[in-house]
Scaffold this motif. Structure first.
Motif, short mmCIF file in Angstrom:
data_model
loop_
_atom_site.label_atom_id
_atom_site.label_comp_id
_atom_site.label_asym_id
_atom_site.label_seq_id
_atom_site.Cartn_x
_atom_site.Cartn_y
_atom_site.Cartn_z
N LYS A 8 0.87 -1.19 0.00
CA LYS A 8 0.00 0.00 0.00
C LYS A 8 0.90 1.24 0.00
O LYS A 8 1.76 1.39 0.88
CB LYS A 8 -0.91 -0.01 1.25
N SER A 10 0.94 5.43 -0.10
CA SER A 10 0.20 6.70 -0.03
C SER A 10 0.47 7.46 -1.32
O SER A 10 1.56 7.38 -1.89
CB SER A 10 0.72 7.57 1.10
N GLU A 12 1.24 10.37 -1.60
CA GLU A 12 2.40 11.26 -1.43
C GLU A 12 3.74 10.59 -1.76
O GLU A 12 4.74 11.27 -1.91
CB GLU A 12 2.43 11.80 0.01
N LYS A 157 5.30 7.72 5.21
CA LYS A 157 6.31 8.74 5.48
C LYS A 157 6.78 8.74 6.93
O LYS A 157 7.52 9.61 7.33
CB LYS A 157 5.76 10.11 5.09
N GLY A 160 7.16 3.80 11.25
CA GLY A 160 6.43 2.68 11.82
C GLY A 160 5.22 3.20 12.56
O GLY A 160 4.76 4.32 12.32
N PHE A 162 3.58 4.38 16.07
CA PHE A 162 4.00 5.00 17.34
C PHE A 162 2.81 5.04 18.30
O PHE A 162 1.66 4.83 17.90
CB PHE A 162 4.50 6.42 17.08
N LYS A 164 1.62 7.62 19.52
CA LYS A 164 0.83 8.77 19.06
C LYS A 164 1.47 9.28 17.78
O LYS A 164 2.59 8.85 17.44
CB LYS A 164 0.73 9.84 20.15
N PRO A 166 3.70 10.67 15.32
CA PRO A 166 5.06 11.22 15.47
C PRO A 166 5.25 12.54 14.72
O PRO A 166 6.22 13.25 14.98
CB PRO A 166 5.95 10.12 14.88
N LYS A 189 -3.80 5.90 14.89
CA LYS A 189 -4.47 6.35 13.66
C LYS A 189 -3.64 6.19 12.39
O LYS A 189 -3.88 6.85 11.39
CB LYS A 189 -4.90 7.80 13.83
N1 LIG Z 1 0.08 6.25 15.94
C1 LIG Z 1 0.64 6.66 14.78
N2 LIG Z 1 1.82 6.11 14.37
C2 LIG Z 1 2.38 6.48 13.19
N3 LIG Z 1 1.84 7.43 12.37
C3 LIG Z 1 0.67 8.00 12.72
C4 LIG Z 1 0.02 7.64 13.95
N4 LIG Z 1 -1.13 8.37 14.04
C5 LIG Z 1 -1.20 9.12 12.94
N5 LIG Z 1 -0.12 8.93 12.13
C6 LIG Z 1 0.08 9.61 10.84
O1 LIG Z 1 -0.33 8.70 9.78
C7 LIG Z 1 0.29 9.16 8.58
C8 LIG Z 1 0.58 8.02 7.64
O2 LIG Z 1 -0.60 7.60 6.99
P1 LIG Z 1 -0.75 7.69 5.41
O3 LIG Z 1 -2.02 6.95 5.07
O4 LIG Z 1 0.51 7.26 4.76
O5 LIG Z 1 -0.88 9.20 5.17
P2 LIG Z 1 -2.14 10.12 4.96
O6 LIG Z 1 -3.27 9.52 5.73
O7 LIG Z 1 -1.64 11.44 5.48
O8 LIG Z 1 -2.35 10.08 3.48
C9 LIG Z 1 1.59 9.82 8.98
O9 LIG Z 1 1.65 11.08 8.38
C10 LIG Z 1 1.51 9.97 10.49
O10 LIG Z 1 1.77 11.33 10.82
#
Ligand SMILES: Nc1ncnc2c1ncn2[C@@H]1O[C@H](COP(=O)(O)OP(=O)(O)O)[C@@H](O)[C@H]1O
Ligand SMILES: O=c1ccn([C@@H]2O[C@H](COP(=O)(O)OP(=O)(O)O)[C@@H](O)[C@H]2O)c(=O)[nH]1
Length: 233
Positions: A8, A10, A12, A157, A160, A162, A164, A166, A189
């Protein structure tokens, strides 16, 4: 080493973090990362997002159902863009989707997907789940189970999962491993609950890793210690 992987990505990944559109250098980087694993014969299916073009939730002036349909079409645009560049760089690629009928897109048929993999094609699943109110993470969970992948790898991006976000909290602590129950209970999330819950139901492991770190995809597919692994128990 994993033999069949659902990756998967993103949107971006195609534009660069916080950017829109396409950045050809990022796409060449993606192609190089893919080539490094394809030479080992691993089957790769890709679910592509559309954050580089449209995210339904960002188009607040529109009705949610229309905004989400535009988002899904964004994934189709990304898939066709990638298919053409992948092929120009020697990666045979097929785009499958149920959301639109175009001459370069094939419908999803399970038997055909196995044939594509056997013939050495990359398979890009475009169009998300075909439904509004979902995300491409949920589509990735569905496609991973459907294609009987060994693992769903989310290339993103952050490095891993976290405790909360990061990007918002400097003191966020990374997990090396989590169970599905923990990921859902802690409401981390990084992925939707729907995606976690489909993977939990069908025992589909998830690895979340930084796609922008060179060599990470190969490390992940070699089952080296990279990112955060989400497992049944
Ligand atoms: N618990 C968490 N651990 C890691 N990343 C998190 C967490 N909660 C939210 N994020 C955010 O999830 C995003 C990654 O999800 P992704 O689907 O790739 O991006 P987006 O939803 O912005 O398109 C990261 O930008 C990160 O800041
Ligand atoms: O099954 C799906 C998948 C995606 N989308 C829409 O397509 C957009 C792009 O997908 P996503 O946000 O998952 O892309 P990413 O953030 O991974 O680039 C979403 O915001 C939704 O508007 C949708 O409606 N249904």
């Amino acid at each position: 080493m994993y033999k069949r992987v659902l990756l998967k990505l993103s949107g971006e990944v195609l534009s660069g973090e916080g950017e829109k559109g396409f950045n050809i250098d990022k796409i060449i980087y993606l192609i190089d990362e893919l080539k490094s694993v394809l030479e080992y014969g691993t089957n790769i299916g890709i679910v592509i997002g559309a954050g580089n073009l449209f995210r339904g939730r960002e188009m607040k002036e529109l009705s949610p159902t229309i905004a989400d349909q535009i988002g899904m079409l964004g994934t189709v645009i990304n898939a066709l863009y990638l298919k053409d560049l992948f092929e120009k760089h020697g990666l045979r690629t097929v785009v499958v989707s149920q959301v639109t009928s175009l001459p370069s897109i094939r419908p999803i048929h399970y038997d055909d997907i196995n044939l594509y993999f056997d013939a050495g094609y990359l398979v890009i699943f475009a169009g998300g789940t075909s439904n509004p109110f979902f995300t491409t993470d949920t589509a990735a969970a569905l496609r991973a189970v459907e294609m009987k992948a060994d693992i769903l790898i989310k290339g993103t991006k952050v490095s891993g999962i976290f405790d909360k976000d990061p990007k918002k909290y400097e003191d966020a602590i990374k997990f090396d491993k989590l169970t599905f129950d923990e990921a859902i209970e802690k409401e981390l999330k990084i992925m939707d609950t729907e995606a976690f819950s489909i993977c939990r139901r069908y025992n589909m492991k998830i690895l979340v890793m930084d796609f922008f770190k060179k060599g990470n995809l190969l490390r992940a597919i070699r089952e080296e210690n990279v990112g955060t692994l989400v497992v049944p128990k």
